[in-house]
Design a protein around this motif. Structure first.
Motif, PDB file in Angstrom:
ATOM      1  N   ALA A 133      46.080 -49.429  83.308  1.00  0.00           N
ATOM      2  CA  ALA A 133      47.055 -50.263  82.610  1.00  0.00           C
ATOM      3  C   ALA A 133      46.885 -51.730  82.973  1.00  0.00           C
ATOM      4  O   ALA A 133      46.976 -52.613  82.106  1.00  0.00           O
ATOM      5  N   TYR A 134      46.634 -52.007  84.255  1.00  0.00           N
ATOM      6  CA  TYR A 134      46.455 -53.399  84.667  1.00  0.00           C
ATOM      7  C   TYR A 134      45.227 -54.017  83.991  1.00  0.00           C
ATOM      8  O   TYR A 134      45.188 -55.225  83.724  1.00  0.00           O
ATOM      9  N   ARG A 135      44.240 -53.197  83.710  1.00  0.00           N
ATOM     10  CA  ARG A 135      43.025 -53.712  83.051  1.00  0.00           C
ATOM     11  C   ARG A 135      43.206 -53.879  81.541  1.00  0.00           C
ATOM     12  O   ARG A 135      42.754 -54.853  80.949  1.00  0.00           O
ATOM     13  N   HIS A 136      43.856 -52.905  80.918  1.00  0.00           N
ATOM     14  CA  HIS A 136      43.823 -52.838  79.457  1.00  0.00           C
ATOM     15  C   HIS A 136      45.193 -52.935  78.794  1.00  0.00           C
ATOM     16  O   HIS A 136      45.261 -52.955  77.559  1.00  0.00           O
ATOM     17  N   GLY A 137      46.270 -53.011  79.570  1.00  0.00           N
ATOM     18  CA  GLY A 137      47.602 -52.995  78.998  1.00  0.00           C
ATOM     19  C   GLY A 137      48.169 -51.585  78.999  1.00  0.00           C
ATOM     20  O   GLY A 137      47.576 -50.644  79.525  1.00  0.00           O
ATOM     21  N   GLY A 138      49.335 -51.426  78.393  1.00  0.00           N
ATOM     22  CA  GLY A 138      50.003 -50.136  78.457  1.00  0.00           C
ATOM     23  C   GLY A 138      50.701 -49.975  79.785  1.00  0.00           C
ATOM     24  O   GLY A 138      50.944 -50.956  80.507  1.00  0.00           O
ATOM     25  N   GLY A 139      51.050 -48.737  80.161  1.00  0.00           N
ATOM     26  CA  GLY A 139      51.775 -48.546  81.406  1.00  0.00           C
ATOM     27  C   GLY A 139      51.936 -47.090  81.759  1.00  0.00           C
ATOM     28  O   GLY A 139      51.234 -46.219  81.236  1.00  0.00           O
ATOM     29  N   VAL A 140      52.855 -46.831  82.666  1.00  0.00           N
ATOM     30  CA  VAL A 140      53.192 -45.482  83.124  1.00  0.00           C
ATOM     31  C   VAL A 140      54.699 -45.341  82.996  1.00  0.00           C
ATOM     32  O   VAL A 140      55.456 -46.106  83.600  1.00  0.00           O
ATOM     33  N   SER A 141      55.150 -44.363  82.223  1.00  0.00           N
ATOM     34  CA  SER A 141      56.570 -44.244  81.898  1.00  0.00           C
ATOM     35  C   SER A 141      57.378 -43.674  83.057  1.00  0.00           C
ATOM     36  O   SER A 141      56.848 -43.041  83.975  1.00  0.00           O
ATOM     37  N   TRP A 142      58.689 -43.906  82.980  1.00  0.00           N
ATOM     38  CA  TRP A 142      59.631 -43.346  83.947  1.00  0.00           C
ATOM     39  C   TRP A 142      59.527 -41.821  83.975  1.00  0.00           C
ATOM     40  O   TRP A 142      59.557 -41.201  85.032  1.00  0.00           O
ATOM     41  N   GLU A 143      59.390 -41.225  82.814  1.00  0.00           N
ATOM     42  CA  GLU A 143      59.241 -39.762  82.747  1.00  0.00           C
ATOM     43  C   GLU A 143      57.999 -39.304  83.504  1.00  0.00           C
ATOM     44  O   GLU A 143      58.028 -38.314  84.243  1.00  0.00           O
ATOM     45  N   THR A 144      56.893 -40.046  83.364  1.00  0.00           N
ATOM     46  CA  THR A 144      55.660 -39.678  84.050  1.00  0.00           C
ATOM     47  C   THR A 144      55.783 -39.854  85.556  1.00  0.00           C
ATOM     48  O   THR A 144      55.253 -39.052  86.328  1.00  0.00           O
ATOM     49  N   LEU A 145      56.485 -40.881  85.992  1.00  0.00           N
ATOM     50  CA  LEU A 145      56.656 -41.111  87.432  1.00  0.00           C
ATOM     51  C   LEU A 145      57.384 -39.952  88.097  1.00  0.00           C
ATOM     52  O   LEU A 145      57.168 -39.668  89.265  1.00  0.00           O
ATOM     53  N   GLY A 146      58.274 -39.290  87.376  1.00  0.00           N
ATOM     54  CA  GLY A 146      58.818 -38.018  87.816  1.00  0.00           C
ATOM     55  C   GLY A 146      59.971 -38.084  88.792  1.00  0.00           C
ATOM     56  O   GLY A 146      60.667 -39.094  88.927  1.00  0.00           O
ATOM     57  N   ALA A 147      60.159 -36.968  89.512  1.00  0.00           N
ATOM     58  CA  ALA A 147      61.351 -36.775  90.336  1.00  0.00           C
ATOM     59  C   ALA A 147      61.458 -37.781  91.468  1.00  0.00           C
ATOM     60  O   ALA A 147      62.562 -38.211  91.819  1.00  0.00           O
ATOM     61  N   ASP A 148      60.333 -38.166  92.081  1.00  0.00           N
ATOM     62  CA  ASP A 148      60.414 -39.102  93.199  1.00  0.00           C
ATOM     63  C   ASP A 148      61.086 -40.402  92.771  1.00  0.00           C
ATOM     64  O   ASP A 148      61.990 -40.905  93.452  1.00  0.00           O
ATOM     65  N   ALA A 149      60.660 -40.977  91.660  1.00  0.00           N
ATOM     66  CA  ALA A 149      61.254 -42.231  91.184  1.00  0.00           C
ATOM     67  C   ALA A 149      62.694 -42.014  90.737  1.00  0.00           C
ATOM     68  O   ALA A 149      63.603 -42.785  91.098  1.00  0.00           O
ATOM     69  N   ARG A 150      62.918 -40.983  89.954  1.00  0.00           N
ATOM     70  CA  ARG A 150      64.248 -40.702  89.408  1.00  0.00           C
ATOM     71  C   ARG A 150      65.268 -40.501  90.529  1.00  0.00           C
ATOM     72  O   ARG A 150      66.362 -41.078  90.519  1.00  0.00           O
ATOM     73  N   ASP A 155      69.697 -41.790  94.344  1.00  0.00           N
ATOM     74  CA  ASP A 155      70.229 -41.590  95.688  1.00  0.00           C
ATOM     75  C   ASP A 155      70.551 -42.905  96.393  1.00  0.00           C
ATOM     76  O   ASP A 155      71.508 -42.989  97.171  1.00  0.00           O
ATOM     77  N   LEU A 156      69.757 -43.955  96.143  1.00  0.00           N
ATOM     78  CA  LEU A 156      70.030 -45.236  96.777  1.00  0.00           C
ATOM     79  C   LEU A 156      71.262 -45.914  96.191  1.00  0.00           C
ATOM     80  O   LEU A 156      72.019 -46.584  96.903  1.00  0.00           O
ATOM     81  N   ASN A 157      71.494 -45.743  94.895  1.00  0.00           N
ATOM     82  CA  ASN A 157      72.641 -46.389  94.254  1.00  0.00           C
ATOM     83  C   ASN A 157      73.940 -45.613  94.429  1.00  0.00           C
ATOM     84  O   ASN A 157      75.034 -46.201  94.378  1.00  0.00           O
ATOM     85  N   ARG A 158      73.846 -44.301  94.638  1.00  0.00           N
ATOM     86  CA  ARG A 158      75.062 -43.474  94.646  1.00  0.00           C
ATOM     87  C   ARG A 158      76.118 -43.932  95.647  1.00  0.00           C
ATOM     88  O   ARG A 158      77.307 -44.033  95.278  1.00  0.00           O
ATOM     89  N   GLY A 190      71.877 -46.158  79.896  1.00  0.00           N
ATOM     90  CA  GLY A 190      70.859 -45.974  80.925  1.00  0.00           C
ATOM     91  C   GLY A 190      71.450 -45.510  82.236  1.00  0.00           C
ATOM     92  O   GLY A 190      71.193 -46.091  83.288  1.00  0.00           O
ATOM     93  N   PHE A 191      72.233 -44.433  82.212  1.00  0.00           N
ATOM     94  CA  PHE A 191      73.035 -44.007  83.356  1.00  0.00           C
ATOM     95  C   PHE A 191      72.245 -43.311  84.453  1.00  0.00           C
ATOM     96  O   PHE A 191      72.769 -43.061  85.529  1.00  0.00           O
ATOM     97  N   GLY A 192      71.001 -42.919  84.208  1.00  0.00           N
ATOM     98  CA  GLY A 192      70.218 -42.253  85.252  1.00  0.00           C
ATOM     99  C   GLY A 192      70.801 -40.912  85.631  1.00  0.00           C
ATOM    100  O   GLY A 192      70.972 -40.025  84.788  1.00  0.00           O
ATOM    101  N   ALA A 193      71.148 -40.749  86.899  1.00  0.00           N
ATOM    102  CA  ALA A 193      71.691 -39.475  87.375  1.00  0.00           C
ATOM    103  C   ALA A 193      73.174 -39.333  87.123  1.00  0.00           C
ATOM    104  O   ALA A 193      73.769 -38.313  87.477  1.00  0.00           O
ATOM    105  N   GLY A 194      73.797 -40.344  86.513  1.00  0.00           N
ATOM    106  CA  GLY A 194      75.195 -40.242  86.130  1.00  0.00           C
ATOM    107  C   GLY A 194      76.201 -40.668  87.181  1.00  0.00           C
ATOM    108  O   GLY A 194      77.414 -40.615  86.937  1.00  0.00           O
TER     109      GLY A 194
END
Length: 365
Positions: A133-150, A155-158, A190-194
């Protein structure tokens, strides 16, 4: 002058020796962060809190993990000053100090940061895609980043939502009065985990709430949290983009907690939310309290936000073109421009301070 510059290795003029020392320190911090991720995900920290001092074999047995790896990790944690070791015991026992335990395991504490390494672990898993992505554009979605990011963000905001959101909003008289009206209908975009929506529902029991989020896994997680909190009768979580807000309104107030900078088309979402608001209603945006402008060397808050931006938020936004490509370093001037473009009459910073890393804005119609 040279000596003064060399004492600040984050400046471009640092000597090779000073910068080498700094980079070595960064490598140590990276290793420490990765080790905290292991302790968090393998349950090693929690086990030590629950069981008290343990040998490496006992820790492995309690957590059903490998004893040799457990010993190496325990020794490393002591080498870094995170855990304590009793070397008079045979074999040695290891313990977690109370302050460390609170930061790494107490998910209700405002000092909790145990989930923080998960965000970087999420991006590390996708470094090949990020490089592309850094070379050609585009990116990696939140869905792809998965459970660790989500789960990291949730947990940090709760603890801040659970402990501080209601008092913070109660201190803004006109907003508190609107939210307290019987039958008020409120949106959380955009509530995330609610956790934000649930905290609002607890604070304002005569209101109903609709949460809109594009991530299906987050929606499922939020629904489970709402059921546990016993607020499901007044809270609906839907898989929907923010630009669909008008289909579920009208709303007497709307919130967007730490999500606007991730959106590929934030102006469109802001405009849709504006159209969904009742006369006199406003949108409250909570986003990172970064500095007003880029000035080169920055404080730690801007630094960590650039880290999140480069590895998580900017690639997430750019994964869905066309994208505004905002990034996590979301400066007030950028938000004000987005609000003007979306048709809002004004943007004010609310008098809510000392709320983690965040600043609250009110977008008025």
């Amino acid at each position: 002058m040279t000596e003064a510059v060399d004492r600040h290795p984050d400046r471009p003029g640092a000597s090779p020796e000073a910068f080498a020392e700094r980079l070595f320190g960064s490598a140590l911090a990276t290793a420490e962060t990765m080790s905290v991720y292991l302790g968090d995900r393998l349950g090693w920290y929690r086990c030590m809190v629950e069981s008290g001092p343990l040998t490496s074999d006992a820790l492995a047995e309690h957590t059903e993990t490998n004893a040799r790896y457990a010993r190496e990790w325990l020794e490393m944690q002591c080498a870094f000053g995170i855990l304590d070791a009793d070397l008079t015991a045979s074999p040695p026992t290891f313990a977690i100090p109370p302050g460390v335990a609170e930061v790494l395991t107490d998910t209700s504490s405002l000092s909790y940061l145990g989930a923080l390494p998960r965000m970087f672990a999420a991006s590390a898993r996708h470094l090949p895609e990020l490089l592309d992505a850094y070379r050609h554009g585009g990116g990696v979605s939140w869905e792809t980043l998965g459970a660790d990011a989500r789960e990291c963000q949730a947990d940090l905001n709760r603890p801040w939502f659970d402990n501080r959101l209601a008092p913070a909003l109660a201190g803004v008289d006109h907003l508190h009065a609107r939210l307290s009206r019987p039958g008020a209908h409120i949106a959380d975009i955009g509530f995330g985990a609610g956790h934000s929506t649930i905290a609002l529902a607890r604070a304002y029991p005569e209101a109903t709430f609709v949460g809109l989020d594009v991530d299906d896994a987050s929606v499922q997680m939020a629904r489970a949290h709402a059921a546990t909190a016993e607020v499901s009768e007044r809270v609906r979580f839907l898989v929907a983009d923010g630009d669909e807000a008008s289909a579920h309104g009208p709303f007497d107030a709307a919130f967007a907690f730490e999500c606007l900078h991730d959106m590929p088309r934030p102006v469109e979402v802001l405009a849709a939310v504006r159209r969904s608001l009742t006369p006199g209603a406003s949108l409250i945006v909570m986003d990172e309290a970064v500095s007003d402008e880029f000035t080169g060397p920055a404080d730690d808050l801007d630094k960590i936000m650039y880290g999140f931006s480069l590895f998580v938020c900017l690639p997430d936004s750019m994964s869905s073109p066309p994208s505004a490509a905002t990034g996590t370093v979301f400066r007030p001037s950028t938000l004000k421009q987005y609000a003007r473009d979306a048709g809002y009459a004004g943007v004010e910073v609310l008098p809510i301070e000392d709320f983690s890393f965040f600043r609250f804005y009110e977008l008025t119609t």
